[in-house]
Motif scaffolding. Structure first.
Motif, PDB file in Angstrom:
ATOM      1  N   GLN A 175       0.936  -1.174  -0.032  1.00 55.30           N
ATOM      2  CA  GLN A 175       0.103   0.088  -0.009  1.00 55.30           C
ATOM      3  C   GLN A 175       0.863   1.183  -0.062  1.00 55.30           C
ATOM      4  OE1 GLN A 175      -3.526   0.205  -0.333  1.00 55.30           O
ATOM      5  NE2 GLN A 175      -3.299  -1.977  -0.549  1.00 55.30           N
ATOM      6  N   TRP A 176       2.279   0.942  -0.316  1.00 56.35           N
ATOM      7  CA  TRP A 176       3.038   2.456  -0.363  1.00 56.35           C
ATOM      8  C   TRP A 176       2.537   3.373  -1.492  1.00 56.35           C
ATOM      9  CZ3 TRP A 176       8.617   3.154  -2.351  1.00 56.35           C
ATOM     10  CH2 TRP A 176       9.313   4.612  -1.914  1.00 56.35           C
ATOM     11  N   GLY A 177       2.458   4.582  -1.132  1.00 54.54           N
ATOM     12  CA  GLY A 177       1.761   5.529  -1.950  1.00 54.54           C
ATOM     13  C   GLY A 177       0.317   5.415  -1.964  1.00 54.54           C
ATOM     14  N   VAL A 178      -0.354   5.040  -0.882  1.00 55.44           N
ATOM     15  CA  VAL A 178      -1.898   4.904  -0.755  1.00 55.44           C
ATOM     16  C   VAL A 178      -1.869   5.295   0.900  1.00 55.44           C
ATOM     17  CG1 VAL A 178      -3.835   3.549  -0.665  1.00 55.44           C
ATOM     18  CG2 VAL A 178      -2.461   3.541  -2.391  1.00 55.44           C
TER      19      VAL A 178
ATOM     20  N   LEU B 133      10.487  -2.942  -2.932  1.00 51.35           N
ATOM     21  CA  LEU B 133       9.395  -2.736  -3.468  1.00 51.35           C
ATOM     22  C   LEU B 133       8.482  -3.824  -3.396  1.00 51.35           C
ATOM     23  CD1 LEU B 133       9.928   0.396  -5.936  1.00 51.35           C
ATOM     24  CD2 LEU B 133       9.683   0.404  -3.748  1.00 51.35           C
ATOM     25  N   TYR B 134       8.839  -4.845  -3.458  1.00 52.24           N
ATOM     26  CA  TYR B 134       8.129  -6.189  -3.676  1.00 52.24           C
ATOM     27  C   TYR B 134       7.175  -6.314  -2.212  1.00 52.24           C
ATOM     28  CZ  TYR B 134      11.159  -8.283  -7.193  1.00 52.24           C
ATOM     29  OH  TYR B 134      11.870  -8.495  -8.308  1.00 52.24           O
TER      30      TYR B 134
ATOM     31  N   LEU C  96       6.547  -3.424  -0.310  1.00 56.65           N
ATOM     32  CA  LEU C  96       5.538  -2.225  -0.518  1.00 56.65           C
ATOM     33  C   LEU C  96       4.658  -2.092  -1.540  1.00 56.65           C
ATOM     34  CD1 LEU C  96       8.763   0.331   0.452  1.00 56.65           C
ATOM     35  CD2 LEU C  96       6.710  -0.693   1.711  1.00 56.65           C
ATOM     36  N   ILE C  97       4.970  -2.624  -2.801  1.00 57.24           N
ATOM     37  CA  ILE C  97       4.086  -2.480  -3.961  1.00 57.24           C
ATOM     38  C   ILE C  97       3.706  -3.835  -4.277  1.00 57.24           C
ATOM     39  CG2 ILE C  97       3.808  -1.753  -6.196  1.00 57.24           C
ATOM     40  CD1 ILE C  97       4.427   0.713  -4.237  1.00 57.24           C
ATOM     41  N   GLY C  98       4.521  -4.818  -4.534  1.00 55.16           N
ATOM     42  CA  GLY C  98       4.173  -6.202  -5.102  1.00 55.16           C
ATOM     43  C   GLY C  98       5.401  -6.625  -5.823  1.00 55.16           C
ATOM     44  N   PRO C  99       5.226  -8.062  -6.176  1.00 51.08           N
ATOM     45  CA  PRO C  99       6.471  -8.425  -6.786  1.00 51.08           C
ATOM     46  C   PRO C  99       6.395  -8.059  -8.066  1.00 51.08           C
ATOM     47  CG  PRO C  99       4.527 -10.122  -6.712  1.00 51.08           C
ATOM     48  CD  PRO C  99       4.104  -8.876  -5.756  1.00 51.08           C
ATOM     49  N   TYR C 100       7.681  -7.943  -8.849  1.00 52.18           N
ATOM     50  CA  TYR C 100       7.980  -7.313 -10.101  1.00 52.18           C
ATOM     51  C   TYR C 100       8.651  -8.441 -10.946  1.00 52.18           C
ATOM     52  CZ  TYR C 100       9.328  -3.733 -13.661  1.00 52.18           C
ATOM     53  OH  TYR C 100       9.535  -3.106 -14.614  1.00 52.18           O
TER      54      TYR C 100
END
Length: 645
Positions: free
Chosen positions: A460-463, A536-537, A539-543
């Protein structure tokens, strides 16, 4: 008061000048004890941010141990820490320019211990029994692949020949190698991508043979969802550590290979492992620990009886403690309070007497110009509560015209797992003493409130962080404390990312400042250093599976939604958030004819260390807001070129 002048908020003349902030100011770092001497690092902006190891002798004499041409600072994980260790009067340290290890014996110049190849070293411990250093090594010699991290040993009498021996390797990261008092056992932390150490890491211990190689290694605690912090051996050879297995970072120990809680409570005895060598507890004796812990209800220094688990708080005039080191007579630590900047403090164990041995700043600001932090709890999304420190404007010499409300500066801290402290920060008082209100937000994801609060930011980073910064501002507007038409937001690094997202995806703020902030997550995930390359995996999700989400959370892709003025500050040697992250945003805003300013700084990395650049960035941000919000400055400031204004 009869003698106060009336002037608009932002126009107040303040004694908290940038010269005061950078003048004779030092940053304290890693502490150490060796016999009756104590040691610490001083980061000196007046010396281009150079790190100096300082020794304090029992008679109070202070001695710089690192000559002018050296800088005691490691780049392992880029954030460093664990830059030196002292044993029997000999200093071993990592030098910033070449990242080699050096040895300094009393009265002698530094001697290189490792070869001039692309390796970095940190978190050293002296194995006197085998005449070697054990430390973390980050090997960058093969530029075709990711750096290799490992635990190694280096001979104490090393003469720049490559006497390095690998003790542990194969995992992505290692930290905190610690020897048992008799030198027969070694413990360490390790973890792998995509985890960060505060997400999950493992505590291992092993026997050491006479030649010092690891034998019978076994995992004793930790995992992918349990964070371990600061393993330490007690004087009688028991391994202690901090774990968040019950939501809170609490103290545990290993007895007969079984883990037992020492003092379970809803408080944090640990902190995110961003840098090596952090210490929140230390042993006075086998039966007594001195420790620092905190939570939503506040923080405390205390003695902990290891037999009964009883905590005995110690009365202190400080609200923050770090770098704890102790022996049977004294405890030493870095401390700060709501009215004083950092200091090196000594506590007499027997008498309780406190002595300030060294202050970060010699200048003292009259408290009539100091705004005290007010802890606020405010409602945020999903029926949850978030936290912040609110600072109202304060200046003994000025008051605002009747009916005027102050502009608000929202600060989004870095990390994003860091936390906003209530200790005195002259950078904050720079704003409040000029008539700004400031709110320093501990958004979801911040440390100090338990693991569940940190985990709010997962995916949820950025939210979540943006929601909480926006809701902190709205909370203050609704209470009539600040001007809803003059809301600004600023932050550095991860806080700069939150800032750019808040300015782009919400319409709450009227201006902002990004200090080396991330603007394009797709670029950042490919263009940063190893330690954070998979951060970021979580904080955001896997890339690349969540590549679309990386696009959606990147301000650079939605500059059409950004229409308020922004100023950018960037170190041109930043390896963590490269200059391209700022320059892409500046170019986009320039093309869109949105007011924008850009200040790049030669020779600066991630976070500014040079006095002239710290001074320039503070004054430039104030100048920028004065033009955006149309208030006069109390004193002239070197202008900033603001395009499109």
């Amino acid at each position: 008061m009869a003698n106060t002048k009336i002037a608009p908020y932002g126009s107040w003349k303040s004694p908290v000048t940038t010269d005061l902030i950078v003048g004779e100011t030092i940053r304290f770092g890693l502490t150490d004890l060796d016999g009756d001497d104590i040691y610490w690092i001083e980061g000196r902006p007046s010396e281009n941010g150079r790190n100096v190891v300082v020794r304090r002798s029992p008679d109070g004499t202070l001695t710089d141990l690192v000559p002018q041409t050296f800088n005691a600072r490691t780049r392992v994980h880029e954030y460093g820490g664990g830059d030196y260790v002292v044993s029997d009067g000999t200093l071993y340290f990592s030098n910033f320019a070449d990242q080699r290890l050096y040895r300094v014996t009393p009265g002698s110049e530094p001697v290189a211990m490792t070869p001039a190849i692309n390796r970095r070293y940190a978190d050293m411990v002296v194995d006197r029994r085998r005449q070697r250093l054990i430390c973390v090594c980050e090997d960058h010699t093969n530029v075709e692949r990711e750096a290799v991290n490992m635990l190694v040993s280096v001979p104490l009498n090393g003469d720049a020949n490559d006497g390095l021996q690998i003790l542990q390797a194969g995992n992505d990261f290692y930290a905190a190698p610690r020897l048992s008092p008799d030198g027969s056992q070694l413990s360490w932390l390790t973890w792998n991508h995509p985890n960060m150490p505060w997400d999950g890491c493992e505590l291992w211990m092993a026997d050491l043979g006479e030649h010092g190689f690891v034998d019978s290694a076994r995992r004793v605690a930790g995992g992918v969802e349990e964070s371990i912090f600061q393993p330490s051996w007690s004087p009688d050879g028991v391994l202690y550590f901090v774990s968040d297995r019950t939501n809170w970072w609490n103290l545990y120990r290993v007895v007969d290979m079984q883990v037992e809680a020492v003092c379970p409570m809803q408080a944090e005895f640990g902190t995110p492992h961003w840098v090596f060598g952090q210490s929140t507890y230390s042993f006075v004796s086998a039966d007594q620990i001195i420790c620092w812990y905190g939570g939503p209800a506040g923080s405390s220094l205390a003695y902990l009886d290891t037999r009964s688990g009883t905590l005995t708080p110690i009365s202190l005039p400080f609200t923050s403690v770090a770098g704890l080191r102790a022996n049977a007579q004294y405890a030493f630590f870095l401390a700060a309070s709501a009215t004083s900047t950092g200091a090196i403090v000594r506590l007499n164990i027997a008498t309780g007497q406190l002595d300030v041995l060294r202050r970060a700043q010699s200048a003292v600001v009259d408290t009539s110009y100091i705004s005290d932090a007010q802890l606020i709890e405010f409602p945020t999304e999903h029926g949850l509560t978030a936290y912040a420190n609110y600072y109202p404007p304060k200046n003994a010499d000025f008051t605002a015209p009747e009916g005027e409300l102050p502009p608000l500066l929202v600060i989004s801290h870095g990390g994003p797992t860091s936390s906003a402290s209530s200790t005195l920060k002259l950078n904050t008082q720079f704003w409040t003493s000029r008539g700004f209100a400031v709110v320093d937000v501990n958004y979801g994801g911040s440390s100090g409130y338990g693991r569940a609060y940190r985990d709010r930011l997962k995916g949820q980073w950025g939210v979540v962080d943006v929601d909480d910064c926006v809701n902190a501002a709205k909370y203050l507007v609704e209470r009539g404390l600040v001007d809803g038409n003059r809301l600004t937001i600023q932050g550095g690094s991860a806080g700069g990312y939150t800032t750019l997202c808040a300015l782009t995806f919400r319409d709450t703020f009227k201006a902002g400042a990004s200090h080396f902030g991330v603007s394009d997550l797709n670029v950042f995930v490919h263009d940063t250093h190893k330690f954070e390359s998979h951060y970021l995996y979580g904080l955001i999700g896997p890339y690349p599976e969540k590549k679309d989400l990386y696009f959606e959370r990147s301000a650079i892709n939605y500059t059409d939604q950004l229409s308020c003025p922004v100023i950018f500050f960037q170190g041109l040697e930043d390896k963590i958030v490269p200059p391209s992250q700022a320059e892409m945003m500046v170019d986009a805003l320039r093309a869109k004819k949105v007011p924008v300013a850009y200040l790049p700084f030669e020779g600066e990395q991630h976070g500014f260390r040079r006095a002239e650049n710290i001074k320039r960035s503070l004054e430039a941000e104030l100048y920028f807001y004065s033009k955006v919000f149309h208030f006069d400055l109390a004193e002239p400031i070197e202008p900033v070129e603001i395009e499109n204004l």
